[in-house]
Design an enzyme around this catalytic site. Structure first.
Site, PDB file in Angstrom:
ATOM      1  N   ASP A  81       0.812  -1.215   0.000  1.00  0.00           N
ATOM      2  CA  ASP A  81       0.000   0.000   0.000  1.00  0.00           C
ATOM      3  C   ASP A  81       0.845   1.263   0.000  1.00  0.00           C
ATOM      4  O   ASP A  81       0.441   2.287  -0.557  1.00  0.00           O
ATOM      5  CB  ASP A  81      -0.940   0.000   1.211  1.00  0.00           C
ATOM      6  N   CYS A 122       1.075  -8.216   5.286  1.00  0.00           N
ATOM      7  CA  CYS A 122       0.711  -6.817   5.078  1.00  0.00           C
ATOM      8  C   CYS A 122      -0.776  -6.589   4.845  1.00  0.00           C
ATOM      9  O   CYS A 122      -1.579  -7.513   4.934  1.00  0.00           O
ATOM     10  CB  CYS A 122       1.583  -6.220   3.988  1.00  0.00           C
ATOM     11  N   ASP A 123      -1.109  -5.355   4.497  1.00  0.00           N
ATOM     12  CA  ASP A 123      -2.433  -4.782   4.708  1.00  0.00           C
ATOM     13  C   ASP A 123      -3.617  -5.626   4.241  1.00  0.00           C
ATOM     14  O   ASP A 123      -4.562  -5.842   4.984  1.00  0.00           O
ATOM     15  CB  ASP A 123      -2.503  -3.412   4.032  1.00  0.00           C
ATOM     16  N   CYS A 195       5.369  -2.457   8.291  1.00  0.00           N
ATOM     17  CA  CYS A 195       5.773  -1.145   8.806  1.00  0.00           C
ATOM     18  C   CYS A 195       5.557  -1.054  10.310  1.00  0.00           C
ATOM     19  O   CYS A 195       4.565  -1.526  10.852  1.00  0.00           O
ATOM     20  CB  CYS A 195       5.030  -0.043   8.067  1.00  0.00           C
ATOM     21  N   SER A 517      -4.978   5.153   5.622  1.00  0.00           N
ATOM     22  CA  SER A 517      -3.905   4.239   5.967  1.00  0.00           C
ATOM     23  C   SER A 517      -3.849   4.104   7.477  1.00  0.00           C
ATOM     24  O   SER A 517      -4.250   5.011   8.216  1.00  0.00           O
ATOM     25  CB  SER A 517      -2.578   4.799   5.452  1.00  0.00           C
TER      26      SER A 517
END
Length: 611
Positions: A81, A122-123, A195, A517
């Site tokens: 993303d 991840c996202d 992250c 986000s």
């Protein structure tokens, strides 16, 4: 007892051809009859959260086979993303969740796999795999790649922690020189892993612990730390045991829908609110609940948000705390332990690793156990060396942070706020609700009124902010960015980051039918439902209209009388619900297909076939 699904392809004279193909993959006579376990990996060199997963699928596969199963690995797609942000690539992010769920279903059902280990990070990958697991309802264990170490840079004679958002904010802030921006850029993302803050990826991986579908430490153990290897090893052994319990002992308690029940979804949302998780988790939990055929809705999230305090503040809410610090304080089991102490959890429900959540907390909560192994596990520290290699360091803190008064994780009595970290707002602007991450909102702007500055796309909003069109007290309103209107419901990290860089982070609000986000903070209100493209009131707001925001009372109101709104609606019905300005945006057939079936954010933006 239910037969092994894989017997469909491994048994019977008529399956000689299928067995021949299985043999070509390496199976031998003695393997036919063993549980076939799908190792669902998501390795890619595009995404730092997945760049280290290439060998981890085979690590799990070896453990599965040593435990008596047959492991077969395949890969899903994975969108970064952060790299897709700020351009049309972000249109593909949320729809990729559905593709991931579908691809897992396709592979597992086409080959009649008996169970799964899902290696995500991840996202959209963890949510997509979660949706597939609940859709398929076969034994599953989740194990993610783990969080990235926080970046560090020497700044004004002190060491400052950094993450991706710091680089984005600095790049748009004229107070930073090019050399300073480069220093932040080089330090912000130092290792493999998701992250480093409580952004969407880490939020979702933490929630798999609360749902009972992953091992303790899954959400917080650093990708670089050697301790994380144990999670992959144990997942391989555990999934074979779960498969045998279901298929050989008729034990349905090990199935995902028996574990991720309504109460488990309540627990997950309670955790999310307490740790100030990403607002995207609301979308994903709603979507996963629908796959599980559980009636978990925005109303439940609203109810929980009114009684759950903020027990943990992590970046982007505060810049000095990252996932490595959450782990040091006892990780997700530490937060769940405090929620349990406050009577805010249902702990009688099972997990993949323990008979009940209560027993898991007694063993894994660092404030309840003196286990040397548990305390050592949660003492895992960052290595401080840039790397893309998993399990590459073994540094430790001297002791675990068990301070529940002033530490990273607090008790209810010493909470950062007695009001939750996420809130659902309702009003004439969002009749079906909208979401705000209150953990990232300064107390001074919990109540806010101001004139709307209208933008028909994220791109035009970014230009408006950077060109100085937004003043203190304004409300930036970005519409036609919902699941259908975008399509794809883009994240608005650049607009929120640029507001910060212009010194407006505590002086303005941002409202959108798009989403944010996990790195966004400030008075950022997203998921406005119904969206503009579906005839939502957000499509009727005009330049300068006053909007009133009242987070403590969970209200959002367009200060325009009903008669005027009705007149505008009639005009818009006649003109069509579309942006007032042409957008230079290429909408592919794939995106059009998603838009044609996408539901509102209030329903998780899942697809629904036309009646």
């Amino acid at each position: 007892m239910p037969p092994y699904r894989s017997r469909t392809t491994t048994h019977g004279r008529n399956m000689a051809g299928a067995r021949g193909l299985w043999r070509a993959t390496g199976m031998k006579d003695e393997d036919f009859g063993k549980p076939i376990i799908a190792v669902v990996n998501s390795f890619t060199q595009f995404v730092p959260g997945h760049v280290h997963l290439k060998d981890l699928g085979q690590l799990v596969a070896r453990e599965i086979e040593s435990a008596g199963g047959v492991a077969k690995e395949f890969n899903t797609i994975a969108v970064d993303d952060g790299i897709a942000m700020g351009h049309d690539g972000m249109l593909y992010s949320l729809p990729s969740r559905e593709l991931i769920a579908d691809s897992v279903e396709y592979m597992v059902n086409a080959h009649c796999a008996d169970a799964m280990v899902c290696i995500s990070n991840c996202d959209k990958i963890t949510p997509g795999m979660l949706m597939a697991a609940l859709r398929l309802n076969i034994p599953v264990v989740f194990v993610s790649g783990g969080p990235m170490e926080a970046g560090k840079v020497v700044w004004e004679d002190s060491v400052k922690k950094l993450d991706l958002v710091d680089a984005m904010v600095a790049a748009a802030d004229d107070h930073y020189t090019d050399e300073q921006v480069k220093a932040i850029e080089r330090s912000a993302c130092p290792t493999c892993g998701s992250c480093s803050g409580m952004f969407t990826a880490n939020s979702m991986n933490c929630l798999t612990e609360a749902l009972g579908l992953s091992l303790p430490g899954n959400g917080s153990t650093l990708a670089t730390h050697a301790d994380r290897k144990r999670l992959f090893v144990e997942a391989g052994h555990l999934i074979v045991d779960l498969a045998r319990r279901y298929y050989e002992q008729d034990d349905e308690s090990v199935l995902p829908r028996s574990i991720a029940t309504f109460s488990a979804f309540e627990n997950a949302m309670t955790l999310d609110i307490a740790m100030g998780g990403s607002t995207n988790t609301v979308l994903h939990l709603l979507a996963a609940a629908q796959e599980a055929e559980i009636d978990f809705t925005m109303a439940d999230i609203d109810r929980l948000s009114r009684r759950v305090p903020v027990l943990c503040k992590v970046a982007p809410a505060v810049s000095s705390v990252h996932m490595e610090d959450v782990h040091h304080a006892g990780g997700i089991m530490g937060i769940l332990g405090q929620l349990d102490n406050a009577g805010l959890l249902t702990t009688s429900i099972p997990t993949v690793h323990s008979e009940t959540l209560a027993k898991a907390l007694d063993h894994w909560d660092v404030t309840r156990t003196n286990s040397e192994m548990v305390h050592k596990f949660y003492s895992a520290a960052p290595g401080g060396v840039p790397t893309q290699v998993a399990f590459s360091q073994e540094r430790r803190f001297d002791k675990v942070d068990t301070d529940r008064e002033k530490g990273v994780i607090r008790s209810k009595e010493h909470a950062f706020s007695q009001d939750g970290g996420l809130a659902v707002l309702y009003g004439n602007l969002a009749e079906d609700g909208c979401i705000v991450k209150t953990a990232g909102v300064d107390d001074s702007i919990l109540k806010f009124s101001g004139p709307a500055r209208i933008f028909e796309s994220q791109d035009s909003a970014v230009l408006g902010i950077l060109n100085g069109k937004i003043k203190p007290g304004d409300i930036v309103l970005i519409r036609y960015e919902g699941p259908r209107g975008g399509p794809g419901m883009q994240e608005m990290l650049y607009p929120t980051s640029y507001l910060k860089s212009k010194g407006l982070g505590k002086a303005c609000a941002l409202i959108t039918d798009g989403r944010f986000s996990g790195g966004s903070s400030g008075l950022s209100i997203g998921h406005v439902s119904p969206e503009a493209a579906e005839g939502g009131t957000i499509g009727l707001v005009r330049e300068g209209d006053i909007i009133d925001i009242d987070i403590p009372n969970r209200k959002i109101h367009l200060a325009v009388d009903d008669a005027t709104v009705a007149e505008r609606r009639a005009e818009q019905d006649a003109a069509g619900w579309k942006p007032a300005e042409e957008r230079k945006r290429k909408i592919s057939t794939a995106l059009k297909a998603y838009a044609a079936m996408a539901t509102s954010a209030a329903r998780g933006a899942v697809r629904k076939l036309p009646d």
